[in-house]
Design a protein around this motif. Structure first.
Motif, PDB file in Angstrom:
ATOM      1  N   LEU A   1       0.842  -1.207   0.000  1.00 29.92           N
ATOM      2  CA  LEU A   1       0.000   0.000   0.000  1.00 29.92           C
ATOM      3  C   LEU A   1       0.874   1.251   0.000  1.00 29.92           C
ATOM      4  N   ARG A   2       0.434   2.235  -0.753  1.00 27.97           N
ATOM      5  CA  ARG A   2       1.157   3.500  -0.832  1.00 27.97           C
ATOM      6  C   ARG A   2       0.194   4.634  -0.500  1.00 27.97           C
ATOM      7  N   PHE A   3       0.599   5.476   0.454  1.00 33.80           N
ATOM      8  CA  PHE A   3      -0.265   6.595   0.845  1.00 33.80           C
ATOM      9  C   PHE A   3      -0.462   7.543  -0.336  1.00 33.80           C
ATOM     10  N   VAL A   4      -1.710   7.893  -0.613  1.00 34.62           N
ATOM     11  CA  VAL A   4      -1.995   8.793  -1.736  1.00 34.62           C
ATOM     12  C   VAL A   4      -2.346  10.190  -1.241  1.00 34.62           C
ATOM     13  N   THR A   5      -3.389  10.281  -0.404  1.00 37.76           N
ATOM     14  CA  THR A   5      -3.824  11.600   0.022  1.00 37.76           C
ATOM     15  C   THR A   5      -4.760  11.509   1.230  1.00 37.76           C
ATOM     16  N   SER A   6      -4.967  12.645   1.882  1.00 37.40           N
ATOM     17  CA  SER A   6      -5.971  12.772   2.937  1.00 37.40           C
ATOM     18  C   SER A   6      -6.999  13.787   2.477  1.00 37.40           C
ATOM     19  N   ALA A   7      -8.245  13.589   2.899  1.00 36.73           N
ATOM     20  CA  ALA A   7      -9.297  14.506   2.474  1.00 36.73           C
ATOM     21  C   ALA A   7     -10.362  14.628   3.548  1.00 36.73           C
ATOM     22  N   THR A   8     -11.167  15.661   3.452  1.00 35.91           N
ATOM     23  CA  THR A   8     -12.296  15.816   4.370  1.00 35.91           C
ATOM     24  C   THR A   8     -13.618  15.573   3.659  1.00 35.91           C
ATOM     25  N   ARG A   9     -13.588  15.558   2.347  1.00 38.14           N
ATOM     26  CA  ARG A   9     -14.824  15.390   1.562  1.00 38.14           C
ATOM     27  C   ARG A   9     -14.601  14.405   0.425  1.00 38.14           C
ATOM     28  N   VAL A  10     -15.657  13.676   0.080  1.00 37.66           N
ATOM     29  CA  VAL A  10     -15.586  12.714  -1.012  1.00 37.66           C
ATOM     30  C   VAL A  10     -15.098  13.382  -2.292  1.00 37.66           C
ATOM     31  N   ALA A  11     -15.593  14.592  -2.533  1.00 38.96           N
ATOM     32  CA  ALA A  11     -15.277  15.300  -3.783  1.00 38.96           C
ATOM     33  C   ALA A  11     -13.780  15.552  -3.940  1.00 38.96           C
ATOM     34  N   GLN A  12     -13.041  15.556  -2.811  1.00 41.06           N
ATOM     35  CA  GLN A  12     -11.599  15.836  -2.890  1.00 41.06           C
ATOM     36  C   GLN A  12     -10.783  14.593  -3.249  1.00 41.06           C
ATOM     37  N   LEU A  13     -11.419  13.427  -3.232  1.00 39.36           N
ATOM     38  CA  LEU A  13     -10.663  12.195  -3.468  1.00 39.36           C
ATOM     39  C   LEU A  13     -10.455  11.942  -4.955  1.00 39.36           C
ATOM     40  N   PRO A  14      -9.251  11.493  -5.330  1.00 32.53           N
ATOM     41  CA  PRO A  14      -9.034  11.126  -6.728  1.00 32.53           C
ATOM     42  C   PRO A  14      -9.846   9.879  -7.084  1.00 32.53           C
ATOM     43  N   GLY A  15     -10.005   9.614  -8.353  1.00 25.53           N
ATOM     44  CA  GLY A  15     -10.761   8.444  -8.795  1.00 25.53           C
ATOM     45  C   GLY A  15     -10.057   7.146  -8.439  1.00 25.53           C
ATOM     46  N   SER A  16     -10.787   6.047  -8.563  1.00 23.92           N
ATOM     47  CA  SER A  16     -10.225   4.732  -8.256  1.00 23.92           C
ATOM     48  C   SER A  16     -10.993   3.702  -9.073  1.00 23.92           C
ATOM     49  N   THR A  17     -10.347   2.581  -9.380  1.00 26.49           N
ATOM     50  CA  THR A  17     -11.056   1.533 -10.123  1.00 26.49           C
ATOM     51  C   THR A  17     -12.007   0.791  -9.189  1.00 26.49           C
ATOM     52  N   ALA A  18     -11.529   0.537  -7.959  1.00 24.40           N
ATOM     53  CA  ALA A  18     -12.333  -0.147  -6.938  1.00 24.40           C
ATOM     54  C   ALA A  18     -11.750   0.245  -5.590  1.00 24.40           C
ATOM     55  N   GLU A  19     -12.627   0.271  -4.580  1.00 27.41           N
ATOM     56  CA  GLU A  19     -12.149   0.741  -3.280  1.00 27.41           C
ATOM     57  C   GLU A  19     -12.776  -0.050  -2.138  1.00 27.41           C
ATOM     58  N   VAL A  20     -11.979  -0.339  -1.112  1.00 25.58           N
ATOM     59  CA  VAL A  20     -12.517  -0.891   0.129  1.00 25.58           C
ATOM     60  C   VAL A  20     -12.230   0.127   1.234  1.00 25.58           C
ATOM     61  N   ALA A  21     -13.102   0.167   2.252  1.00 19.12           N
ATOM     62  CA  ALA A  21     -12.908   1.118   3.343  1.00 19.12           C
ATOM     63  C   ALA A  21     -12.887   0.391   4.675  1.00 19.12           C
ATOM     64  N   PHE A  22     -12.063   0.889   5.600  1.00 17.51           N
ATOM     65  CA  PHE A  22     -12.005   0.364   6.959  1.00 17.51           C
ATOM     66  C   PHE A  22     -12.592   1.416   7.886  1.00 17.51           C
ATOM     67  N   VAL A  23     -13.555   0.998   8.707  1.00 13.12           N
ATOM     68  CA  VAL A  23     -14.189   1.935   9.612  1.00 13.12           C
ATOM     69  C   VAL A  23     -14.354   1.281  10.981  1.00 13.12           C
ATOM     70  N   GLY A  24     -14.376   2.088  12.032  1.00 15.23           N
ATOM     71  CA  GLY A  24     -14.567   1.531  13.373  1.00 15.23           C
ATOM     72  C   GLY A  24     -14.403   2.604  14.424  1.00 15.23           C
ATOM     73  N   ARG A  25     -14.811   2.258  15.621  1.00 20.55           N
ATOM     74  CA  ARG A  25     -14.673   3.136  16.770  1.00 20.55           C
ATOM     75  C   ARG A  25     -13.186   3.424  17.001  1.00 20.55           C
TER      76      ARG A  25
ATOM     77  N   THR B   1      -9.519  -9.837  -3.265  1.00 20.18           N
ATOM     78  CA  THR B   1     -10.666 -10.348  -4.017  1.00 20.18           C
ATOM     79  C   THR B   1     -11.586  -9.195  -4.401  1.00 20.18           C
ATOM     80  N   HIS B   2     -11.811  -8.277  -3.478  1.00 27.19           N
ATOM     81  CA  HIS B   2     -12.706  -7.156  -3.770  1.00 27.19           C
ATOM     82  C   HIS B   2     -12.084  -6.161  -4.741  1.00 27.19           C
ATOM     83  N   LEU B   3     -10.768  -5.969  -4.646  1.00 24.87           N
ATOM     84  CA  LEU B   3     -10.143  -4.920  -5.450  1.00 24.87           C
ATOM     85  C   LEU B   3      -9.660  -5.374  -6.819  1.00 24.87           C
ATOM     86  N   LEU B   4      -9.293  -6.623  -6.928  1.00 30.23           N
ATOM     87  CA  LEU B   4      -8.620  -7.055  -8.158  1.00 30.23           C
ATOM     88  C   LEU B   4      -9.464  -7.969  -9.038  1.00 30.23           C
ATOM     89  N   THR B   5     -10.675  -8.314  -8.588  1.00 26.80           N
ATOM     90  CA  THR B   5     -11.466  -9.208  -9.452  1.00 26.80           C
ATOM     91  C   THR B   5     -12.744  -8.532  -9.937  1.00 26.80           C
TER      92      THR B   5
END
Ligand code: GDP
Length: 195
Positions: free
Chosen positions: A8-32, A191-195
């Protein structure tokens, strides 16, 4: 399937979805906050580098985006329920996280981290209800399995699953410290990102 460490390579930080660059597929990690998200992302990447990036003051309150070698992106969403954050910022969190989860086009799967020793908390249950209500595809990942005594594990597995209203077999039980299910989680992400 390939279970080698995720490069994994750090790309960017953002506060809004609109600020994020495009992606072919994405997974997100969320939690307390404190659920073990940084430790888990470091474990799947087999590095200490990424958490250091995310833990730069201020960055933990942002959407952090990483590119996976071979294709796709992994997003580290800000932890919810962190008491020390000023009210002004905390108020923006649900909007920021919900906006991302609802509007991010390439998002294919959300990994919801729940503390394996104590979860789910009411905030975790609220997050899961919200994901279900909005039909956002997700997988529950229990963290810190090593903190649960072997003699208590089957009861804990059952209780956590019941709290999440899931079957125990649908939950991925991990330990960033001991390495449990880290290979499996890497495979799932690929599996989620590459298939
Ligand atoms: P985050 O706020 O969700 O990014 O959580 P961190 O990754 O910073 O972890 C929070 C705390 O839990 C730290 O003290 C970690 O050392 C600890 N922790 C994280 N993962 C594990 C684990 O798998 N086992 C144990 N025993 N502790 C862990």
């Amino acid at each position: 399937m390939d279970s080698r460490p995720l490069r994994l390579r750090f790309v960017t930080s953002a506060t809004r979805v609109a600020q994020l660059p495009g992606s072919t597929a994405e997974v997100a990690f969320v939690g307390r906050s404190n659920v073990g998200k940084s430790a888990l992302i470091n474990a799947v990447a087999n590095t200490k580098q990424l958490a250091r990036v995310s833990n730069t003051p201020g960055r933990t309150q942002l959407i952090n985006m990483f590119e996976l070698e071979g294709g796709g992106t992994l997003v580290d969403l800000p932890g919810y329920g962190y008491a020390k954050v000023p009210d002004r910022i905390r108020k923006d969190w649900p909007e920021m996280i919900e906006g991302y989860l609802l509007e991010r086009e390439p998002l294919v799967q959300v990994f919801v981290l729940v503390d394996g020793a104590i979860g789910p908390t009411p905030l975790d249950e609220q997050m899961l209800d919200w994901l279900r209500a909005n039909a956002v595809p997700h997988t529950v990942v229990a963290t810190k399995l090593d903190k649960v005594k072997s003699s208590k594990r089957s009861t804990r597995r059952r209780d956590l699953a019941a709290g999440c209203r899931l079957d125990p077999d649908d939950i991925v039980w991990t330990s960033a410290t001991k390495g449990d299910s880290i290979d499996h989680l890497r495979t799932l992400v690929r599996t989620h990102l590459l298939t």
